[in-house]
Design an enzyme around this catalytic site. Structure first.
Site, PDB file in Angstrom:
ATOM      1  N   GLY A 295       0.785  -1.178   0.039  1.00 13.09           N
ATOM      2  CA  GLY A 295       0.122  -0.002   0.067  1.00 13.09           C
ATOM      3  C   GLY A 295       0.789   1.318   0.169  1.00 13.09           C
TER       4      GLY A 295
ATOM      5  N   PRO B 189       4.690  -4.889  -1.124  1.00 13.75           N
ATOM      6  CA  PRO B 189       4.678  -3.853  -1.945  1.00 13.75           C
ATOM      7  C   PRO B 189       4.423  -4.139  -3.140  1.00 13.75           C
ATOM      8  CG  PRO B 189       6.821  -4.276  -1.222  1.00 13.75           C
ATOM      9  CD  PRO B 189       6.178  -5.377  -0.417  1.00 13.75           C
ATOM     10  N   GLY B 190       3.454  -3.587  -3.980  1.00 14.33           N
ATOM     11  CA  GLY B 190       3.443  -3.955  -5.395  1.00 14.33           C
ATOM     12  C   GLY B 190       3.704  -2.552  -6.080  1.00 14.33           C
ATOM     13  N   ARG B 191       2.794  -1.789  -5.980  1.00 14.53           N
ATOM     14  CA  ARG B 191       3.053  -0.513  -6.786  1.00 14.53           C
ATOM     15  C   ARG B 191       4.196   0.141  -6.712  1.00 14.53           C
ATOM     16  NH1 ARG B 191      -1.742   2.681  -7.706  1.00 14.53           N
ATOM     17  NH2 ARG B 191      -2.689   1.512  -5.999  1.00 14.53           N
TER      18      ARG B 191
ATOM     19  N   TYR C  46     -10.743   5.190 -11.678  1.00 13.58           N
ATOM     20  CA  TYR C  46     -10.380   5.791 -10.460  1.00 13.58           C
ATOM     21  C   TYR C  46     -10.394   7.392 -10.797  1.00 13.58           C
ATOM     22  CZ  TYR C  46      -8.719   1.104  -9.585  1.00 13.58           C
ATOM     23  OH  TYR C  46      -8.366  -0.274  -9.757  1.00 13.58           O
TER      24      TYR C  46
ATOM     25  N   CYS D 114     -14.349   2.496 -28.328  1.00 10.48           N
ATOM     26  CA  CYS D 114     -15.401   3.261 -28.492  1.00 10.48           C
ATOM     27  C   CYS D 114     -16.402   3.374 -27.525  1.00 10.48           C
ATOM     28  CB  CYS D 114     -16.186   2.071 -29.558  1.00 10.48           C
ATOM     29  SG  CYS D 114     -17.417   2.806 -30.525  1.00 10.48           S
ATOM     30  N   GLU D 115     -15.862   4.349 -26.812  1.00 12.19           N
ATOM     31  CA  GLU D 115     -16.193   4.818 -25.267  1.00 12.19           C
ATOM     32  C   GLU D 115     -15.791   6.181 -24.949  1.00 12.19           C
ATOM     33  OE1 GLU D 115     -17.059   1.730 -23.447  1.00 12.19           O
ATOM     34  OE2 GLU D 115     -17.517   3.016 -21.678  1.00 12.19           O
TER      35      GLU D 115
ATOM     36  N   TYR E  63      -0.579  -1.897 -12.126  1.00 11.99           N
ATOM     37  CA  TYR E  63      -1.846  -1.893 -12.459  1.00 11.99           C
ATOM     38  C   TYR E  63      -2.310  -1.404 -13.866  1.00 11.99           C
ATOM     39  CZ  TYR E  63      -1.649  -3.139  -7.393  1.00 11.99           C
ATOM     40  OH  TYR E  63      -1.427  -3.482  -6.306  1.00 11.99           O
TER      41      TYR E  63
HETATM   42  N1  LLP Z   1      -1.222  -7.259  -0.331  1.00 14.54           N
HETATM   43  C1  LLP Z   1      -2.747  -7.350  -0.648  1.00 14.54           C
HETATM   44  C2  LLP Z   1      -3.308  -8.278   0.245  1.00 14.54           C
HETATM   45  C3  LLP Z   1      -3.324  -6.512  -1.427  1.00 14.54           C
HETATM   46  O1  LLP Z   1      -4.398  -6.729  -1.723  1.00 14.54           O
HETATM   47  C4  LLP Z   1      -2.544  -5.683  -2.237  1.00 14.54           C
HETATM   48  C5  LLP Z   1      -3.126  -4.637  -3.264  1.00 14.54           C
HETATM   49  C6  LLP Z   1      -1.107  -5.597  -1.986  1.00 14.54           C
HETATM   50  C7  LLP Z   1      -0.640  -6.181  -1.093  1.00 14.54           C
HETATM   51  C8  LLP Z   1      -0.506  -4.548  -3.073  1.00 14.54           C
HETATM   52  O2  LLP Z   1      -0.538  -3.170  -2.706  1.00 14.54           O
HETATM   53  P1  LLP Z   1       0.160  -1.998  -3.252  1.00 14.54           P
HETATM   54  O3  LLP Z   1       1.516  -2.071  -2.618  1.00 14.54           O
HETATM   55  O4  LLP Z   1       0.446  -2.339  -4.583  1.00 14.54           O
HETATM   56  O5  LLP Z   1      -0.443  -0.770  -3.106  1.00 14.54           O
HETATM   57  N2  LLP Z   1      -5.904  -1.650  -9.041  1.00 14.54           N
HETATM   58  C9  LLP Z   1      -5.869  -0.645  -8.017  1.00 14.54           C
HETATM   59  C10 LLP Z   1      -5.159  -1.321  -6.742  1.00 14.54           C
HETATM   60  C11 LLP Z   1      -5.399  -2.349  -6.080  1.00 14.54           C
HETATM   61  C12 LLP Z   1      -4.800  -2.941  -5.221  1.00 14.54           C
HETATM   62  C13 LLP Z   1      -5.309  -4.344  -4.527  1.00 14.54           C
HETATM   63  N3  LLP Z   1      -4.567  -4.872  -3.320  1.00 14.54           N
HETATM   64  C14 LLP Z   1      -5.069   0.346  -8.508  1.00 14.54           C
HETATM   65  O6  LLP Z   1      -4.687   0.666  -9.795  1.00 14.54           O
HETATM   66  O7  LLP Z   1      -4.839   1.401  -8.016  1.00 14.54           O
END
Ligand code: LLP
Length: 433
Positions: free
Chosen positions: A249, A292-294, A335, A362-363, A391
């Site tokens: 997050g 961490p993902g994003r 979003y 087409c939107e 994402y």
């Molecule tokens: N762990 C869990 C259990 C999660 O559900 C998520 C993200 C993460 C880790 C990674 O979170 P991050 O570090 O990436 O914030 N599609 C949306 C984001 C959805 C995130 C869902 N869960 C967007 O494009 O902003």
């Protein structure tokens, strides 16, 4: 000058990423094109890892949330960096398994895992299955019994911290499809049940409080709540919960308005509080996982498009039309997410126009952004949208039967395709007449 530090402008006035000229990349691989800087991805992994080493004696594991961007090449890079993986479907798990990812470092998530998914995880001895609800716990116990193993699990807990709102609040998160509620006693009942089940080994607890969060306080508060629960479980049930997964997050810079906190500040504050509380409650320090993902993938990526047409609507707006759109980046449509864009072949020129970047679907809502500052764009120009490494590809679709773009990794100026561009045959591959 740009939101991500791997971006620069070369002597030709072209935008570069990780030392590679983006205009050359567009020429070589075509557009739309996702470009990711592998070095920066790896650097992010290392800085998360170092923060755990520095503030928590290395007693933890960084698990990259692969939902942000998943393909074989990034799984391999994570493997190389000694990073774990958060997967949330059989598709993500299968991708990880296909490159021989160490299963003990995989966390398997999902609020509604199918039996097939649980079976795939059990058969492959996935390190931790994060159980979301009581039905899943029972099904998993049965599957593990059938296979003659004891499944290592964590429970997904709703800590009651909602960090999605600007000023985070302590309640209100009970209304979530994910996990067990603490307040109602649901989580405690689940723990009681888990410790009684023969084929379940409850190793840890998990929480995830949201995404693109800039504040550190909600993370610290969530950690406090989880430690208190671990202490409660120990005193009431005598069961030691050894691991604490605090999710992901961490926010990143999409535009100049965003000011993310350095990762190690997060780990420093969380570690201090966890150590204090564990000493106070007389419990062992848990092994900490973060997901961490994003923050690993987003700043490392950009998307390159070719401008088709430009429509000036007097006194209203200017549309710059590109050869991609919501199919490869649905985040504005979903979003209203803000991005920065640059005309890659005019990157040293001033941004003297305000435009709406429109996709080719087409939107009407197929936009990358409105009110965006951009260099004067004309047909044939290459537009780069920045910080699209997370994402975007992972949320892309084939709406209007558009082909998904290729993904290219650059590393110290060199480039290679890590996901091929879809062909027209790919589009009809699964059709039957
Ligand atoms: N762990 C869990 C259990 C999660 O559900 C998520 C993200 C993460 C880790 C990674 O979170 P991050 O570090 O990436 O914030 N599609 C949306 C984001 C959805 C995130 C869902 N869960 C967007 O494009 O902003």
């Amino acid at each position: 000058m740009f939101v991500s530090k791997n971006l620069s402008v070369n002597e030709k006035g072209n935008l570069t990423i990780g030392g590679a000229d983006t205009v050359d990349l567009a020429k070589k691989y075509g557009t739309p094109l996702y470009v990711m800087d592998e070095e920066l991805i790896r650097e992010h992994c290392r800085s998360f890892k170092q923060s755990i080493d520095k503030y928590y004696n290395g007693n933890g594991l960084v698990c990259y949330a692969s939902k942000a961007f998943c393909c074989k090449a990034i799984c391999k890079a994570m493997m190389d960096e000694g990073i774990g993986l958060d997967v949330v479907s059989e598709g993500e798990l299968y991708t990880a398994l296909s490159v021989g990812f160490p299963v003990e470092k995989i966390c398997f998530h999902g609020n509604n895992k199918t039996d097939d998914e649980l079976l795939l995880a059990v058969e492959n001895n996935v390190g931790r299955i994060i159980v979301d609800n009581i039905f899943e716990l029972e099904r998993l116990n049965d599957i593990a019994e059938e296979k003659g193993i004891k499944a290592n699990i964590m429970f997904r807990i709703k800590p009651g911290v909602d960090a999605h709102t600007h000023d985070f609040v302590k309640t209100g998160q009970i209304d979530s499809k994910f996990g067990f509620a603490l307040e109602t006693g649901e989580a405690f009942e689940a723990v009681k049940k888990a410790v009684s089940l023969k084929n379940i080994n409850l190793v840890g607890l998990h929480c995830h409080i949201g995404s693109q969060i800039f504040d550190i306080d909600p993370f610290v508060l969530a950690a406090e709540i989880m430690i208190n629960f671990i202490a409660d479980i120990k005193s009431k049930l005598g069961h030691e919960v050894k691991e604490l997964n605090l999710g992901g997050g961490f926010g990143i810079k999409y535009t100049e308005d965003d000011s993310p906190v350095a990762y190690d500040k997060y780990m420093e504050n969380v570690s201090v509080r966890v150590k204090e509380l564990c000493a106070e409650k007389n419990i062992e320090l848990p092994f900490i996982l973060i997901e961490p993902g994003r923050s690993i993938a987003a700043p490392a990526g950009i998307t390159l498009y070719t401008v088709g047409g430009v429509k000036h609507i007097p006194n209203i707006r200017t549309y710059v039309s590109i050869d991609g759109g919501m199919c490869d980046n649905p985040r504005y449509a979903l979003y209203k997410s803000k991005y920065e864009a640059v005309v890659a072949n005019k990157a040293s020129q001033p941004k003297n126009t305000t435009v709406t970047i429109a996709g080719k679907c087409c939107e009407s809502g197929d936009l990358i952004g409105e009110g965006m500052q951009l260099q004067e764009a004309v047909p044939g120009d290459i537009v780069a949208v920045l910080a699209t490494g997370a994402y975007n590809y992972s949320m892309s679709s084939n709406y209007n039967r558009l082909r998904k773009p290729a993904v290219v990794f650059v590393n110290k100026g060199n480039s290679r395709v890590v996901v091929k561009r879809e062909t027209l045959d790919d589009i009809i591959r699964n059709d039957e007449e």
